[in-house]
Design an enzyme around this catalytic site. Structure first.
Site, PDB file in Angstrom:
ATOM      1  N   LYS A 289       0.846  -1.189   0.000  1.00 60.36           N
ATOM      2  CA  LYS A 289       0.000   0.000   0.000  1.00 60.36           C
ATOM      3  C   LYS A 289       0.885   1.243   0.000  1.00 60.36           C
ATOM      4  O   LYS A 289       1.879   1.309   0.722  1.00 60.36           O
ATOM      5  CB  LYS A 289      -0.911   0.013   1.229  1.00 60.36           C
ATOM      6  CG  LYS A 289      -1.953  -1.093   1.239  1.00 60.36           C
ATOM      7  CD  LYS A 289      -2.794  -1.031   2.504  1.00 60.36           C
ATOM      8  CE  LYS A 289      -3.753  -2.199   2.606  1.00 60.36           C
ATOM      9  NZ  LYS A 289      -4.842  -2.129   1.617  1.00 60.36           N
TER      10      LYS A 289
ATOM     11  N   ARG B 168     -10.086 -12.004   0.971  1.00 64.36           N
ATOM     12  CA  ARG B 168     -10.936 -13.011   0.341  1.00 64.36           C
ATOM     13  C   ARG B 168     -10.283 -14.397   0.372  1.00 64.36           C
ATOM     14  O   ARG B 168     -10.977 -15.415   0.325  1.00 64.36           O
ATOM     15  CB  ARG B 168     -11.274 -12.583  -1.090  1.00 64.36           C
ATOM     16  CG  ARG B 168     -10.090 -12.491  -2.024  1.00 64.36           C
ATOM     17  CD  ARG B 168     -10.371 -11.619  -3.237  1.00 64.36           C
ATOM     18  NE  ARG B 168     -10.463 -10.221  -2.865  1.00 64.36           N
ATOM     19  CZ  ARG B 168     -10.748  -9.240  -3.726  1.00 64.36           C
ATOM     20  NH1 ARG B 168     -10.981  -9.520  -4.995  1.00 64.36           N
ATOM     21  NH2 ARG B 168     -10.816  -7.985  -3.311  1.00 64.36           N
TER      22      ARG B 168
END
Length: 477
Positions: free
Chosen positions: A256, A330
């Site tokens: 990030k 996920r």
């Protein structure tokens, strides 16, 4: 915690909750005060009027008119938050809320707003004693509100606060192991069966999603199973709550950038939500069989980290091409959803701070949701969401979105491209299900940069009240 009282003293600070000042008994305000309050409310469009009686405060709070009940209750919660802030500014230590009109739901909503709005996370403040709110006692004087209604409100508020505390903890304290221990403490307190699977057991179960994300970490992963099953339940098959427990997300090798890593301690908010929902369900003694599955790890960078282009094998044997290591939530949820099949559930929820796309789509104002085989339950969830004002924005879940996660080198890939990212993430999760399924992407409201009325800065506990309300209705159906 707020409690019911039967009388007030002449020294008590008061909140007089009413739809019309003319309803206020003269034992609380004299005629001149009622006339003055009415004038202020009418001419200046004020909803709150304060009287200072030499340090003893009497606050008149008007219930704002709304055609829809749920909007009126939300206005009361917001008013409660504003009143609590005012009382803390005044250094008041106690208050009695007087239900002037005999409107129990509005009174409880106002007190709920006070309780949730007064939340503070001061654990790491050196001067926390000086910063602590002064208000520590709230009494409720009402002819219509019952003790068990107040108990219910307190249990749910406490669960929201516990959720906030967990989300606000930094990863320097809250590793996956510590998170699992916190869930165990809740289980001991509320009579919930808790089992924590360590890394060896996770490896034995071949949970490649959890293990893949964990490859870059020096801390081991955990997989917590919480089960509430009282002697008599209304559901023959369990309802399962699956929560994402990424205790910190750097993005992995897809690191990030800029300030996008700020606040990523909140990436375990889904697991905190689900655990505290089960905690509330147990304390409310709901006749439901409910199971929580909380996979947990951090997502870090290391020489062994999974890399774009890697292929991992999930618990059910599905192969997944990793195209972005920052789409890690996920992966751990996929293993949990596969594991859930063993219970043959009636319904499964996931809660996760899963995608920036969800947050960008509707902001902090609600939860992005989608369903597979659970249309009736989704409608019931929307009703519950309106009632507690944790609203649901249902997104389409058309089969064409599943095409976007097909891979040329594996069964599926972990991202679907630039379009509809919140939906393709949901489709990825749905791949691992063979039961009615609702996915809740709480990325928008779970963690706020600044306070939004009774929703605190930092962790908000958004979703706890929603799911408890839904499960309460389920228990009565």
């Amino acid at each position: 915690m707020p409690k019911k009282i039967n009388k007030i003293s002449q020294d008590d600070n008061l909140i007089l909750l009413t739809s019309d000042v003319k309803n206020i008994d003269l034992k609380y305000l004299n005629k001149e005060e009622i006339k003055y309050a009415s004038q202020v409310i009418t001419e200046f469009k004020k909803e709150t009027v304060a009287f200072d009686r030499l340090g003893r405060w009497v606050l008149v709070q008007i219930i704002k008119e709304e055609k829809e009940d749920f909007k009126r209750l939300e206005n009361c919660r917001k008013a409660g938050d504003a009143l609590a802030a005012k009382l803390n500014d005044l250094k008041a230590k106690s208050i009695v809320v007087v239900d002037v009109d005999g409107k129990g739901p509005e009174t409880l909503a106002l007190v709920e707003g006070m309780a949730l709005g007064s939340y503070q996370f001061l654990k790491y403040k050196s001067d926390k004693k000086e910063k602590e709110n002064s208000l520590n006692s709230v009494g409720i004087l009402s002819k219509v509100i019952k003790d068990d209604e107040i108990d219910r409100m307190n249990i749910i508020a406490d669960s929201v606060i516990r959720c906030r505390d967990l989300v606000n903890e930094p990863v320097s304290h809250l590793t996956a192991t510590v998170l699992a221990k916190e869930f165990q403490k809740m289980g001991e307190e509320a009579g919930i069966k808790v089992e924590v699977l360590n890394k060896n057991k996770i490896e034995a179960l071949k949970m490649g999603g959890i293990l893949g994300v964990n490859k870059g970490s020096t801390e081991p992963p955990t997989f917590t199973i919480m089960e509430w099953k009282p002697a008599k339940t209304v559901n023959k098959k369990p309802i399962i709550l699956v929560g994402k427990g990424v205790v910190f997300d750097t993005g992995g090798l897809n690191l990030k950038t800029g300030n996008f890593m700020d606040g990523m301690k909140c990436d375990m908010a889904g697991s905190a939500t689900m655990a505290t929902v089960i905690f509330a369900v147990a304390r409310l003694n709901l006749p439901l069989h409910v199971i929580g599955l909380m996979p947990a790890t951090d997502n870090r960078m290391d020489a062994n980290s999974i890399a774009p282009g890697d292929v991992i094998k999930m618990q059910d044997g599905t192969t997944v091409e990793i195209l972005n290591t920052d789409a890690e939530g996920r992966l751990i949820l996929g293993d949990a959803l596969s594991y859930a099949k063993k219970y043959k559930p009636e319904l499964v929820f996931t809660a996760a701070t899963l995608t920036g796309a969800a947050s960008r789509a509707i902001g902090k104002y609600g939860i992005v949701a989608m369903e597979k085989g659970a249309e009736k339950e989704m409608e019931a969830l929307k009703t519950s969401g309106n009632k507690v004002y944790e609203r649901i924005a249902e997104f389409p879940f058309w089969e064409e979105y599943g095409e976007l996660i097909k891979s040329d080198v594996a069964d599926i890939k972990n991202i679907g491209g630039v379009d509809a990212g919140m939906i393709t993430a949901g489709k990825f999760l749905a791949h691992f299900t063979d039961y009615p399924f609702i996915h809740l992407d709480i990325a928008g409201p779970a963690f706020l940069e600044k306070k939004d009325s009774y929703r605190s800065a930092g962790g908000t506990g958004y979703g706890v009240r929603l799911l408890v309300e839904f499960l309460e209705k389920k228990a009565k159906s």
